[in-house]
Design a protein around this motif. Structure first.
Motif, PDB file in Angstrom:
ATOM      1  N   GLN A  39       0.826  -1.212   0.000  1.00  0.00           N
ATOM      2  CA  GLN A  39       0.000   0.000   0.000  1.00  0.00           C
ATOM      3  C   GLN A  39       0.860   1.262   0.000  1.00  0.00           C
ATOM      4  OE1 GLN A  39      -3.485   0.258  -0.359  1.00  0.00           O
ATOM      5  NE2 GLN A  39      -2.743   2.303  -0.828  1.00  0.00           N
ATOM      6  N   ASP A  40       1.924   1.267   0.796  1.00  0.00           N
ATOM      7  CA  ASP A  40       2.811   2.433   0.841  1.00  0.00           C
ATOM      8  C   ASP A  40       3.493   2.672  -0.508  1.00  0.00           C
ATOM      9  OD1 ASP A  40       2.096   2.817   3.480  1.00  0.00           O
ATOM     10  OD2 ASP A  40       3.973   2.042   4.315  1.00  0.00           O
ATOM     11  N   ILE A  41       3.889   1.595  -1.179  1.00  0.00           N
ATOM     12  CA  ILE A  41       4.514   1.738  -2.492  1.00  0.00           C
ATOM     13  C   ILE A  41       3.493   2.248  -3.502  1.00  0.00           C
ATOM     14  CG2 ILE A  41       5.578   0.470  -4.415  1.00  0.00           C
ATOM     15  CD1 ILE A  41       6.963  -1.264  -2.241  1.00  0.00           C
ATOM     16  N   LEU A  42       2.268   1.733  -3.442  1.00  0.00           N
ATOM     17  CA  LEU A  42       1.207   2.228  -4.327  1.00  0.00           C
ATOM     18  C   LEU A  42       0.949   3.711  -4.099  1.00  0.00           C
ATOM     19  CD1 LEU A  42      -1.363  -0.691  -4.204  1.00  0.00           C
ATOM     20  CD2 LEU A  42      -0.316   0.257  -6.254  1.00  0.00           C
ATOM     21  N   ASN A  43       1.011   4.148  -2.846  1.00  0.00           N
ATOM     22  CA  ASN A  43       0.812   5.565  -2.544  1.00  0.00           C
ATOM     23  C   ASN A  43       1.934   6.421  -3.128  1.00  0.00           C
ATOM     24  OD1 ASN A  43      -1.495   4.922  -1.102  1.00  0.00           O
ATOM     25  ND2 ASN A  43      -0.482   5.000   0.890  1.00  0.00           N
ATOM     26  N   ASP A  44       3.165   5.887  -3.103  1.00  0.00           N
ATOM     27  CA  ASP A  44       4.323   6.644  -3.580  1.00  0.00           C
ATOM     28  C   ASP A  44       4.520   6.549  -5.092  1.00  0.00           C
ATOM     29  OD1 ASP A  44       4.873   7.435  -0.985  1.00  0.00           O
ATOM     30  OD2 ASP A  44       6.370   5.867  -0.647  1.00  0.00           O
ATOM     31  N   LEU A  45       4.092   5.435  -5.693  1.00  0.00           N
ATOM     32  CA  LEU A  45       4.249   5.209  -7.134  1.00  0.00           C
ATOM     33  C   LEU A  45       2.911   4.727  -7.712  1.00  0.00           C
ATOM     34  CD1 LEU A  45       7.646   3.238  -7.226  1.00  0.00           C
ATOM     35  CD2 LEU A  45       7.275   5.577  -7.990  1.00  0.00           C
ATOM     36  N   PRO A  46       1.921   5.596  -7.768  1.00  0.00           N
ATOM     37  CA  PRO A  46       0.587   5.147  -8.205  1.00  0.00           C
ATOM     38  C   PRO A  46       0.552   4.605  -9.630  1.00  0.00           C
ATOM     39  CG  PRO A  46       0.684   7.545  -8.040  1.00  0.00           C
ATOM     40  CD  PRO A  46       1.966   7.020  -7.472  1.00  0.00           C
ATOM     41  N   GLY A  47       1.491   4.966 -10.461  1.00  0.00           N
ATOM     42  CA  GLY A  47       1.511   4.507 -11.838  1.00  0.00           C
ATOM     43  C   GLY A  47       2.289   3.219 -12.054  1.00  0.00           C
ATOM     44  N   LEU A  48       2.650   2.545 -10.989  1.00  0.00           N
ATOM     45  CA  LEU A  48       3.422   1.316 -11.147  1.00  0.00           C
ATOM     46  C   LEU A  48       2.633   0.278 -11.929  1.00  0.00           C
ATOM     47  CD1 LEU A  48       2.235  -1.099  -9.142  1.00  0.00           C
ATOM     48  CD2 LEU A  48       3.353   0.243  -7.423  1.00  0.00           C
ATOM     49  N   MET A  49       3.333  -0.692 -12.481  1.00  0.00           N
ATOM     50  CA  MET A  49       2.661  -1.754 -13.231  1.00  0.00           C
ATOM     51  C   MET A  49       2.311  -2.929 -12.323  1.00  0.00           C
ATOM     52  SD  MET A  49       4.911  -1.478 -16.713  1.00  0.00           S
ATOM     53  CE  MET A  49       3.864  -2.458 -17.764  1.00  0.00           C
ATOM     54  N   ALA A  50       3.249  -3.296 -11.429  1.00  0.00           N
ATOM     55  CA  ALA A  50       3.013  -4.395 -10.503  1.00  0.00           C
ATOM     56  C   ALA A  50       3.994  -4.313  -9.347  1.00  0.00           C
ATOM     57  CB  ALA A  50       3.145  -5.740 -11.205  1.00  0.00           C
ATOM     58  N   VAL A  51       3.592  -4.899  -8.222  1.00  0.00           N
ATOM     59  CA  VAL A  51       4.454  -4.946  -7.046  1.00  0.00           C
ATOM     60  C   VAL A  51       4.096  -6.186  -6.238  1.00  0.00           C
ATOM     61  CG1 VAL A  51       2.924  -3.492  -5.635  1.00  0.00           C
ATOM     62  CG2 VAL A  51       5.353  -3.649  -5.054  1.00  0.00           C
ATOM     63  N   ALA A  52       5.098  -6.779  -5.601  1.00  0.00           N
ATOM     64  CA  ALA A  52       4.875  -7.915  -4.712  1.00  0.00           C
ATOM     65  C   ALA A  52       5.912  -7.903  -3.602  1.00  0.00           C
ATOM     66  CB  ALA A  52       4.960  -9.231  -5.473  1.00  0.00           C
ATOM     67  N   VAL A  53       5.497  -8.318  -2.424  1.00  0.00           N
ATOM     68  CA  VAL A  53       6.415  -8.599  -1.326  1.00  0.00           C
ATOM     69  C   VAL A  53       6.526 -10.116  -1.280  1.00  0.00           C
ATOM     70  CG1 VAL A  53       6.813  -8.465   1.145  1.00  0.00           C
ATOM     71  CG2 VAL A  53       5.796  -6.522  -0.056  1.00  0.00           C
ATOM     72  N   VAL A  54       7.755 -10.616  -1.303  1.00  0.00           N
ATOM     73  CA  VAL A  54       7.995 -12.033  -1.525  1.00  0.00           C
ATOM     74  C   VAL A  54       8.861 -12.630  -0.426  1.00  0.00           C
ATOM     75  CG1 VAL A  54       8.889 -13.702  -3.216  1.00  0.00           C
ATOM     76  CG2 VAL A  54       7.945 -11.513  -4.006  1.00  0.00           C
ATOM     77  N   ASP A  55       8.522 -13.845   0.009  1.00  0.00           N
ATOM     78  CA  ASP A  55       9.363 -14.615   0.916  1.00  0.00           C
ATOM     79  C   ASP A  55      10.514 -15.162   0.077  1.00  0.00           C
ATOM     80  OD1 ASP A  55      10.189 -17.443   1.941  1.00  0.00           O
ATOM     81  OD2 ASP A  55       9.319 -16.424   3.687  1.00  0.00           O
ATOM     82  N   ALA A  56      11.743 -14.781   0.420  1.00  0.00           N
ATOM     83  CA  ALA A  56      12.902 -15.112  -0.404  1.00  0.00           C
ATOM     84  C   ALA A  56      13.284 -16.587  -0.344  1.00  0.00           C
ATOM     85  CB  ALA A  56      14.101 -14.259   0.003  1.00  0.00           C
ATOM     86  N   THR A  57      12.804 -17.317   0.649  1.00  0.00           N
ATOM     87  CA  THR A  57      13.110 -18.739   0.754  1.00  0.00           C
ATOM     88  C   THR A  57      12.154 -19.576  -0.080  1.00  0.00           C
ATOM     89  OG1 THR A  57      13.945 -18.387   2.986  1.00  0.00           O
ATOM     90  CG2 THR A  57      13.438 -20.649   2.370  1.00  0.00           C
ATOM     91  N   SER A  58      10.871 -19.350   0.088  1.00  0.00           N
ATOM     92  CA  SER A  58       9.863 -20.173  -0.584  1.00  0.00           C
ATOM     93  C   SER A  58       9.452 -19.649  -1.954  1.00  0.00           C
ATOM     94  CB  SER A  58       8.615 -20.275   0.293  1.00  0.00           C
ATOM     95  OG  SER A  58       7.944 -19.021   0.356  1.00  0.00           O
ATOM     96  N   GLY A  59       9.609 -18.343  -2.181  1.00  0.00           N
ATOM     97  CA  GLY A  59       9.149 -17.742  -3.430  1.00  0.00           C
ATOM     98  C   GLY A  59       7.682 -17.369  -3.410  1.00  0.00           C
ATOM     99  N   MET A  60       7.058 -17.543  -2.273  1.00  0.00           N
ATOM    100  CA  MET A  60       5.638 -17.221  -2.140  1.00  0.00           C
ATOM    101  C   MET A  60       5.439 -15.717  -1.987  1.00  0.00           C
ATOM    102  SD  MET A  60       3.960 -20.028  -2.368  1.00  0.00           S
ATOM    103  CE  MET A  60       2.380 -19.437  -1.855  1.00  0.00           C
ATOM    104  N   SER A  61       4.458 -15.221  -2.705  1.00  0.00           N
ATOM    105  CA  SER A  61       4.086 -13.817  -2.593  1.00  0.00           C
ATOM    106  C   SER A  61       3.297 -13.627  -1.299  1.00  0.00           C
ATOM    107  CB  SER A  61       3.252 -13.427  -3.806  1.00  0.00           C
ATOM    108  OG  SER A  61       2.812 -12.108  -3.688  1.00  0.00           O
ATOM    109  N   LEU A  62       3.703 -12.669  -0.485  1.00  0.00           N
ATOM    110  CA  LEU A  62       3.024 -12.380   0.774  1.00  0.00           C
ATOM    111  C   LEU A  62       1.942 -11.322   0.588  1.00  0.00           C
ATOM    112  CD1 LEU A  62       6.221 -12.281   3.015  1.00  0.00           C
ATOM    113  CD2 LEU A  62       4.670 -14.214   2.632  1.00  0.00           C
ATOM    114  N   ALA A  63       2.120 -10.484  -0.401  1.00  0.00           N
ATOM    115  CA  ALA A  63       1.150  -9.443  -0.765  1.00  0.00           C
ATOM    116  C   ALA A  63       1.535  -8.957  -2.151  1.00  0.00           C
ATOM    117  CB  ALA A  63       1.175  -8.297   0.228  1.00  0.00           C
TER     118      ALA A  63
END
Length: 126
Positions: free
Chosen positions: A14-38
């Motif tokens: 949400q904070d990244i969307l607020n700062d870069l509203p024109g972004l194409m995509a964003v994800a927060v990822v667990d670096a061990t499993s590769g699972m997207s957390l949000a």
């Protein structure tokens, strides 16, 4: 995957969307499993959850290369991939357990601003 602003990973998205509203995509990822957390996408053609898994392999392979080169004392801060019309950034948290994956248009977004937004938000992942 969508996100809930009540979770730490969702707050980062949400904070990244607020700062870069024109972004194409964003994800927060667990670096061990590769699972997207949000995650969030403004472009139907980009699935940040699928990209999360593949970009986890990019991070792991770079870490293996650094170990093979015996680059002691070095850590990955971010990884930049430039495409014809897109910039893909991977920003690791300081502890290396999570990363932010960001896709922006190279025509509409200043790289320095995108990196600064990621740097500011990666601190929330520790």
């Amino acid at each position: 995957m969508a996100y809930s602003a009540n979770s730490p990973a969702g707050k980062v998205v949400q904070d990244i969307l607020n700062d870069l509203p024109g972004l194409m995509a964003v994800a927060v990822v667990d670096a061990t499993s590769g699972m997207s957390l949000a995650s969030h996408s403004n472009t139907p053609a980009i699935n940040p959850d699928t990209a999360a898994a593949y970009n986890t392999e990019v991070v792991k392979q770079k870490q293996k290369a650094m170990a093979a080169l015996k680059l002691q004392g070095e850590i990955i801060e971010d990884i930049l991939i430039t495409l014809t019309t897109q910039i893909h950034l991977i920003k690791l948290a300081n502890n290396g357990t999570k990363f932010i994956y960001l896709v922006v248009s190279s025509r509409d977004t200043n790289l320095a601003i995108a990196r600064d937004v990621l740097r500011a938000n990666a601190d929330q992942l520790n």
